[in-house]
Motif scaffolding. Structure first.
Motif, mmCIF file in Angstrom:
data_model
loop_
_atom_site.group_PDB
_atom_site.id
_atom_site.type_symbol
_atom_site.label_atom_id
_atom_site.label_comp_id
_atom_site.label_asym_id
_atom_site.label_seq_id
_atom_site.Cartn_x
_atom_site.Cartn_y
_atom_site.Cartn_z
ATOM 1 N N ALA A 57 0.831 -1.210 0.000
ATOM 2 C CA ALA A 57 0.000 0.000 0.000
ATOM 3 C C ALA A 57 0.864 1.259 0.000
ATOM 4 O O ALA A 57 0.587 2.231 -0.719
ATOM 5 C CB ALA A 57 -0.918 -0.006 1.225
ATOM 6 N N LEU A 58 1.935 1.251 0.793
ATOM 7 C CA LEU A 58 2.820 2.406 0.877
ATOM 8 C C LEU A 58 3.573 2.620 -0.439
ATOM 9 O O LEU A 58 3.778 3.750 -0.884
ATOM 10 C CB LEU A 58 3.812 2.209 2.025
ATOM 11 N N PHE A 59 3.966 1.517 -1.067
ATOM 12 C CA PHE A 59 4.649 1.606 -2.360
ATOM 13 C C PHE A 59 3.712 2.227 -3.397
ATOM 14 O O PHE A 59 4.109 3.094 -4.184
ATOM 15 C CB PHE A 59 5.107 0.224 -2.822
ATOM 16 N N SER A 60 2.459 1.778 -3.379
ATOM 17 C CA SER A 60 1.464 2.342 -4.302
ATOM 18 C C SER A 60 1.251 3.829 -4.037
ATOM 19 O O SER A 60 1.089 4.630 -4.972
ATOM 20 C CB SER A 60 0.137 1.592 -4.168
ATOM 21 N N GLN A 61 1.278 4.209 -2.777
ATOM 22 C CA GLN A 61 1.121 5.625 -2.418
ATOM 23 C C GLN A 61 2.251 6.462 -3.009
ATOM 24 O O GLN A 61 2.020 7.557 -3.549
ATOM 25 C CB GLN A 61 1.105 5.763 -0.888
ATOM 26 N N LEU A 62 3.486 5.937 -2.920
ATOM 27 C CA LEU A 62 4.636 6.642 -3.479
ATOM 28 C C LEU A 62 4.497 6.776 -5.000
ATOM 29 O O LEU A 62 4.723 7.857 -5.567
ATOM 30 C CB LEU A 62 5.924 5.877 -3.133
ATOM 31 N N MET A 63 4.134 5.680 -5.655
ATOM 32 C CA MET A 63 3.988 5.702 -7.115
ATOM 33 C C MET A 63 2.906 6.698 -7.547
ATOM 34 O O MET A 63 3.081 7.454 -8.508
ATOM 35 C CB MET A 63 3.634 4.302 -7.633
ATOM 36 N N GLU A 64 1.782 6.685 -6.836
ATOM 37 C CA GLU A 64 0.683 7.586 -7.178
ATOM 38 C C GLU A 64 1.101 9.046 -7.002
ATOM 39 O O GLU A 64 0.735 9.922 -7.802
ATOM 40 C CB GLU A 64 -0.549 7.282 -6.309
ATOM 41 N N HIS A 65 1.873 9.311 -5.962
ATOM 42 C CA HIS A 65 2.359 10.680 -5.731
ATOM 43 C C HIS A 65 3.243 11.133 -6.879
ATOM 44 O O HIS A 65 3.090 12.255 -7.400
ATOM 45 C CB HIS A 65 3.123 10.738 -4.402
ATOM 46 N N LEU A 66 4.166 10.282 -7.279
ATOM 47 C CA LEU A 66 5.092 10.637 -8.367
ATOM 48 C C LEU A 66 4.327 10.831 -9.683
ATOM 49 O O LEU A 66 4.611 11.763 -10.440
ATOM 50 C CB LEU A 66 6.164 9.548 -8.536
ATOM 51 N N LEU A 67 3.353 9.958 -9.936
ATOM 52 C CA LEU A 67 2.551 10.083 -11.158
ATOM 53 C C LEU A 67 1.749 11.385 -11.154
ATOM 54 O O LEU A 67 1.628 12.063 -12.191
ATOM 55 C CB LEU A 67 1.612 8.880 -11.289
ATOM 56 N N CYS A 76 13.544 9.888 -9.186
ATOM 57 C CA CYS A 76 12.984 9.149 -8.052
ATOM 58 C C CYS A 76 12.187 7.943 -8.551
ATOM 59 O O CYS A 76 12.256 6.845 -7.974
ATOM 60 C CB CYS A 76 12.092 10.067 -7.229
ATOM 61 N N LEU A 77 11.448 8.135 -9.634
ATOM 62 C CA LEU A 77 10.663 7.048 -10.224
ATOM 63 C C LEU A 77 11.591 5.908 -10.670
ATOM 64 O O LEU A 77 11.307 4.730 -10.430
ATOM 65 C CB LEU A 77 9.866 7.579 -11.410
ATOM 66 N N ALA A 78 12.706 6.275 -11.314
ATOM 67 C CA ALA A 78 13.664 5.265 -11.778
ATOM 68 C C ALA A 78 14.259 4.500 -10.602
ATOM 69 O O ALA A 78 14.360 3.261 -10.612
ATOM 70 C CB ALA A 78 14.772 5.932 -12.588
ATOM 71 N N ASN A 79 14.633 5.233 -9.545
ATOM 72 C CA ASN A 79 15.249 4.603 -8.372
ATOM 73 C C ASN A 79 14.259 3.703 -7.640
ATOM 74 O O ASN A 79 14.576 2.574 -7.260
ATOM 75 C CB ASN A 79 15.781 5.689 -7.436
ATOM 76 N N ALA A 80 13.024 4.199 -7.466
ATOM 77 C CA ALA A 80 11.997 3.403 -6.775
ATOM 78 C C ALA A 80 11.647 2.151 -7.579
ATOM 79 O O ALA A 80 11.407 1.082 -7.020
ATOM 80 C CB ALA A 80 10.750 4.255 -6.543
ATOM 81 N N SER A 81 11.611 2.283 -8.908
ATOM 82 C CA SER A 81 11.312 1.130 -9.766
ATOM 83 C C SER A 81 12.425 0.097 -9.686
ATOM 84 O O SER A 81 12.171 -1.112 -9.677
ATOM 85 C CB SER A 81 11.133 1.578 -11.215
ATOM 86 N N GLN A 82 13.659 0.576 -9.631
ATOM 87 C CA GLN A 82 14.805 -0.327 -9.518
ATOM 88 C C GLN A 82 14.728 -1.131 -8.229
ATOM 89 O O GLN A 82 14.995 -2.340 -8.210
ATOM 90 C CB GLN A 82 16.103 0.485 -9.555
ATOM 91 N N GLN A 83 14.324 -0.478 -7.146
ATOM 92 C CA GLN A 83 14.263 -1.143 -5.842
ATOM 93 C C GLN A 83 12.953 -1.897 -5.642
ATOM 94 O O GLN A 83 12.881 -2.839 -4.849
ATOM 95 C CB GLN A 83 14.415 -0.104 -4.715
ATOM 96 N N GLY A 84 11.901 -1.499 -6.362
ATOM 97 C CA GLY A 84 10.571 -2.054 -6.110
ATOM 98 C C GLY A 84 10.303 -3.399 -6.740
ATOM 99 O O GLY A 84 9.331 -4.072 -6.395
ATOM 100 N N GLY A 85 11.144 -3.801 -7.693
ATOM 101 C CA GLY A 85 10.976 -5.115 -8.305
ATOM 102 C C GLY A 85 9.660 -5.251 -9.043
ATOM 103 O O GLY A 85 9.180 -4.318 -9.698
ATOM 104 N N HIS A 86 9.044 -6.418 -8.922
ATOM 105 C CA HIS A 86 7.841 -6.724 -9.698
ATOM 106 C C HIS A 86 6.638 -5.859 -9.319
ATOM 107 O O HIS A 86 5.658 -5.775 -10.067
ATOM 108 C CB HIS A 86 7.471 -8.198 -9.505
ATOM 109 N N ARG A 87 6.702 -5.194 -8.162
ATOM 110 C CA ARG A 87 5.559 -4.378 -7.725
ATOM 111 C C ARG A 87 5.314 -3.193 -8.656
ATOM 112 O O ARG A 87 4.227 -2.616 -8.666
ATOM 113 C CB ARG A 87 5.780 -3.880 -6.288
ATOM 114 N N VAL A 88 6.318 -2.833 -9.430
ATOM 115 C CA VAL A 88 6.168 -1.709 -10.360
ATOM 116 C C VAL A 88 5.191 -2.067 -11.473
ATOM 117 O O VAL A 88 4.552 -1.195 -12.065
ATOM 118 C CB VAL A 88 7.551 -1.359 -10.983
#
Length: 1051
Positions: free
Chosen positions: A115-125, A143-155
């Protein structure tokens, strides 16, 4: 840390960082860690709010980032507040604050909730959607690139919204923004290759556009200038031709190349298209002016080559043309990149660079002689030369030997041990190329022998050198002796004595054993007699050592010495000895004396004596046959005696077995048709209560039939038809006849044998059907062009038993050696594999076994058929409830799964495909079916745990994406306990299952990014906190994964 004094801030920051670095991450210290983290985090979040002092913010971000990276799991309660405090920092006016906030958010992502990961993605979008691009857009994309690199399949679930926005931003005239966009694309592709499929063509197109983006430089003018040069460009300094500190376009080119490399590495299924579209563009960009970008272009091309599919041959000239001048550039980084790329090219297309050696060899010589070259440069060059020598035919190098050898000898004498070691490996291969053992060569080696021998001998004699150099020198000298020993003259025997000394040394003995094996198998028949009396006992003692490699190596060496330095193998030597002795007609060594000596142990066996080994019966029978071959006058009487011994009810079991086997071995080479009683005696032996006697009678009948084909084969076929109770043993006799007879001799009987076998292919007994299938397979190998199409026609039989027999017969035509049937079978094996869709369960099972045999022994037969076959294979991995039934056993009910054997066969096929056809598999689909196997029956789970461990090594990125689904079955296995009161076998099975699961867990934890997964971190802590599980986990550390070093034959 929040003090106004800089000195106090620095000291306290260092102290906090040290505390965080030393906090225990394991479960044993979790309460302490959580307590300290709680206190620190509250104050750090407060410090981030101090907008007035940037230095405090920077220190707080640094420490928070360290905590999240190392102890993110202990901060779960604070994740939400940490995210809330970090997001505002992305709009800070200070670039350093923004960058450190991005790093901290990246470290938060692996351990935060979905849920928190989704919150971060939604904020960036949301921020990226706010009007035209601003200065903050770069920050959000980064930030989107870095979070995607660390987020794995959740992206994956956010890609549909994110990709179009990033694509749109690529058109903005901002080089730095474009760089971050390509970094985001790279992260999307590496983490979610399958989810990126709809967008992959768009990304490739954009990358190909910007890989040539260099608005401030004219490459056409540079190309024209190069064409007018005289070719000697050593004095050029290409790196200084153009320089502009404000030009950022190289970052765009570099990031687009890295994105292309990600596509190539993760989308093997697109290779044909990539070779057509990406490959020419990469080759065209080898002229890139920026060294860092050029290096990444080389790496992208190497990634393309490493995808195991052959590069179109037409590309090789353009690749060599684009690189050969760079092989003599002053830039070592460029030269290393060139050699690395050419090494991969040589591996993918062996022999393709033979015609280009005249332009490649000068570059090799230049780098080996270059005094300013680094050690790594020389090692890379030697490594390339070794690959080149291994991948091309010897004759293409012979014209260049005069030029190549001196710099290699120079490197053998280099003071740096790593260069010497690599040069010795090259020298060893050069010796094999100079005078290959497998093909005739007219190349004159004499001018080069002295230099090669003397430089290697110098390293062989030295004792104060690195271990690696010692081993390479021993091995290289072994090849010199093996290939050039007849040209060494007086130097040969002293050299062999040095090898003997190395054999006595514990440090070098394994390499010396392997070297002696190489020398012993040389076609030059090197005279080893001076060292054999001492070396053989030494190697015999090695057979008792604990080191497995030493035992196996010693066994191979002794076997080679016995084979090549005696008349032949041990048994053959004994046979020759007996034949020679009896021919001398010496007193007490007559035919009858030797016969008595050979057979006496079998006549006088007492119950108190040790039983004779079964193999000894067969060996003595061969000795008896050898004696009869040189004393033909004695044969008839001996055969009569043997018949009487086999017939007599007073004969012991051992005597009857030996007599029957002797009759078989004698009958193999002598026609025994004149002994009328023999058939009846053998047939009576089939009624013996002893299984050993029956087996000996079956073997004897087959051998006698080989020597008396015209009389005994019709008799054998008649008996098979009329004796249903003896059919199994008689079919074994027929199998011996088919295997041992010459093809020409079987031609007259082919039709009668074929008809008989098909008459029995519907037998109810599975064992009998298997022997029929083996006979059919072996018979098909004799005349494949005629019999394989006839075998194929039988697939339309209405009988499931007949269809299963035919498919099993095909399995016996697939052997690991090249056979005439291979080309014919390749054209029709698809028809036999259609039986994977057969309505009968057993037919599908044997079809899977046949497919497994093909994948293991001759994968080339089935590679092109995999797209059609794999769906049916995967279908058989599913548990089918309609095949599960309950059987009442007295008061108990027992569950029987009729589909288990088919599923096991299917998973065994999947295991084999990992070895032979990995590049043809969709790994994500493969993993989906493997996941089901992790929850299946004991045998299947054992196999899927091994597969998972192997995939962790072979395809770590794909495994990492499926981690959340893989952990639970592993956890369930590791935590399951056997019910109290269960039998001992149940406890043992569960223990072995847990150990196998733990090996898989250990393999998963070896993947670099897996430790950041919350679910995996939790499971790892659970293992460490449980004494029993921790003990199992520790005990499997370092265990070899079956099949990683050598394939497991499950066929």
């Amino acid at each position: 840390m929040v003090s106004d004094k800089e000195q106090l801030r620095d000291i306290s920051s260092m102290g906090l960082k040290t505390v965080i670095a030393e906090l225990p991450p394991t479960s044993s210290g979790m309460s302490l860690t959580a307590s300290i983290c709680k206190k620190i985090t509250v104050q750090l979040i407060g410090a981030l709010g101090k907008q007035t002092d940037v230095s405090i913010q920077l220190e707080a971000l640094d420490i928070l980032s360290d905590m999240l990276a190392r102890l993110g799991g202990a901060l779960v309660d604070f994740h939400s507040s940490i995210l809330s405090s970090l997001l505002p920092q992305l709009t800070s006016s200070r670039l350093a604050v923004r960058k450190r906030s991005i790093i901290a958010l990246g470290n938060l992502v692996p351990s935060c909730s979905h849920a928190l990961f989704s919150q971060l993605m939604e904020h960036l979008l949301a921020e990226l959607s706010c009007g035209p691009p601003t200065s903050n857009t770069r920050t959000y994309i980064q930030c989107l690139a870095n979070a995607s690199q660390q987020g794995g399949h959740r992206v994956g679930e956010h890609l549909e919204k994110m990709v179009p926005k990033v694509v749109k931003l690529c058109s903005v005239e901002d080089d730095e923004l474009r760089e971050y966009c390509f970094q985001a694309f790279e992260a999307f592709i590496r983490r979610c290759p399958k989810e990126m499929s709809p967008h992959i063509d768009t990304v490739i197109k954009i990358c190909l556009t910007y890989i040539t983006y260099d608005p401030n430089y004219n490459y056409d003018a540079d190309d024209s200038a190069m064409e007018t040069e005289d070719g000697d460009d050593e004095e050029q300094e290409s790196d200084d031709e153009y320089s502009d500190d404000d030009d950022m376009s190289w970052k765009v080119r570099r990031s687009s190349v890295k994105c292309l490399e990600a596509v190539v590495s993760s989308r093997r299924d697109l290779l044909p298209d990539l070779y057509a579209s990406v490959c020419p563009v990469l080759v065209g960009r080898f002229k890139e002016r920026e060294e860092n970008v050029r290096t990444d272009i080389f790496l992208a091309f190497v990634a393309l080559l490493r995808q195991t599919r052959p590069l179109p041959g037409s590309q090789v000239p353009s690749v060599v043309k684009a690189l050969h001048k760079q092989l003599r550039e002053k830039s070592m980084k460029s030269r290393q990149g060139c050699f690395s790329l050419l090494s991969e090219l040589a591996g993918v297309l062996p022999g393709a660079m033979g015609e280009h050696l005249p332009v490649i060899v000068p570059g090799i010589v230049y780098s080996l002689y270059d005094k300013s070259a680094s050690s790594n440069m020389k090692i890379e060059t030697l490594s390339f030369l070794h690959i080149l020598l291994c991948s091309h035919t010897p004759d293409v190098f012979h014209p260049h030997f005069k030029v190549i050898l001196p710099p290699v000898v120079h490197c053998v004498n280099d003071p740096f041990y790593k260069i010497t070691s690599e040069a010795l490996l090259v020298m060893q291969q050069m010796v094999k190329v100079m005078r290959p053992l497998d093909t005739p060569s007219s190349f004159d080696t004499k001018p080069y022998v002295k230099d090669i021998f003397s430089s290697t001998l110098k390293r062989l004699q030295a004792t104060d050198i690195d271990q690696e150099v010692k081993e390479r020198a021993i091995s290289c000298m072994g090849h010199i002796v093996s290939h050039l020993g007849d040209q060494l003259g007086a130097d040969l025997q002293p050299t062999l004595q040095i090898l003997l000394e190395r054999l006595k040394n514990e440090i070098t003995r394994l390499t010396a054993v392997k070297t002696l094996t190489t020398v012993a198998q040389s076609f030059l028949k090197i005279d080893l007699r001076p060292i054999l009396p001492e070396s053989i006992p030494i190697m015999a003692t090695f057979l008792r050592k604990n080191q497995r490699a030493l035992r196996l190596g010693s066994l191979a060496a002794l076997n080679m010495i016995v084979t090549n330095y005696s008349d032949s193998g041990a048994l053959c030597s004994i046979l020759n000895f007996f034949q020679a002795v009896v021919a001398t007609k010496s007193t007490n060594l007559s035919f009858s004396d030797l016969m008595k000596a050979l057979t006496a142990p079998y006549y006088g066996t007492k119950s108190t004596e040790l039983p004779l080994h079964r193999q000894s019966y067969y060996s003595v029978a061969k000795c008896v046959a050898a004696l009869s071959s040189v004393c033909p006058k004695e044969t008839s009487g001996m055969v009569t005696n043997l018949i009487q011994e086999a017939k007599s009810t007073k004969s012991s079991e051992s005597v009857r077995i030996l007599s029957l086997l002797c009759l078989g071995e004698v009958g193999r080479s002598v026609n025994l048709g004149g002994h009328k009683e023999l058939k009846a005696v053998i047939m009576d032996s089939f009624s013996s209560p002893s299984e050993e006697v029956k087996s000996a009678a079956s073997c004897a009948l087959g051998n006698i039939c080989v020597g008396s084909l015209e009389e005994y084969l019709p008799f054998l076929l008649k008996e098979i038809s009329s004796q249903p109770k003896r059919q199994y043993l008689l079919l074994h006799s027929l199998k011996e006849v088919i295997s041992a007879s010459l093809p020409e001799s079987l031609k007259a009987h082919m039709e009668s044998i074929w008809a008989l076998l098909f008459k029995n292919c519907e037998c109810a007994e599975e064992g009998t059907r298997n022997v029929v299938a083996e006979c059919l397979g072996k018979l098909t190998l004799v005349h494949p062009s005629d019999l394989l199409p006839r075998l194929k026609k039988q697939l339309s039989s209405a009988s499931p038993h007949a269809r299963s027999t035919v498919v099993t017969a095909v399995k016996f035509t697939i052997v690991d050696q090249p056979m005439p049937i291979d080309s014919i079978l390749k054209g029709c094996i698809g028809d036999f594999l259609k039986t994977l869709q057969d309505p009968d369960l057993n037919v599908r099972r044997v079809a899977l076994v046949m497919f497994n045999s093909a994948a293991h022994n001759k994968p080339s037969l089935i590679r092109m058929l995999l797209p059609k076959v794999l769906p049916h294979l995967y279908n058989e991995t599913q548990i089918r409830k309609d095949l599960i039934r309950e059987v009442e056993m007295g008061p108990f009910k027992h569950t029987v799964d009729d589909g288990l054997d088919v599923r096991k066969a299917a998973f065994e096929c999947m295991y084999t495909l990992l070895d032979s056809c990995l590049d043809c598999l969709d790994i994500f689909e493969f993993l989906s079916h493997l996941e089901e196997g992790l929850k299946d029956h004991y045998d299947i789970r054992m196999l899927t745990f091994i597969m998972l461990a192997r995939l962790s090594t072979l395809c770590p990125a794909a495994v990492e994406q499926r981690l959340d689904r893989l952990v639970e079955p592993l956890r369930a296995t590791c935590t399951t306990k056997v019910k109290a009161g269960s039998v001992k076998q149940e406890f043992e099975k569960q223990e072995e299952l847990r150990r196998s699961a733990m090996r898989a867990v250990a393999a998963l934890l070896a993947i670099s990014e897996v430790g950041k997964s919350p679910i995996m971190a939790e499971f790892a802590n659970q293992i460490r906190s449980n004494t029993e599980m921790a003990s199992i986990f520790d005990s499997v550390q370092g265990d070899p994964i079956p099949g990683v070093t050598q394939p497991m034959d499950t066929s």
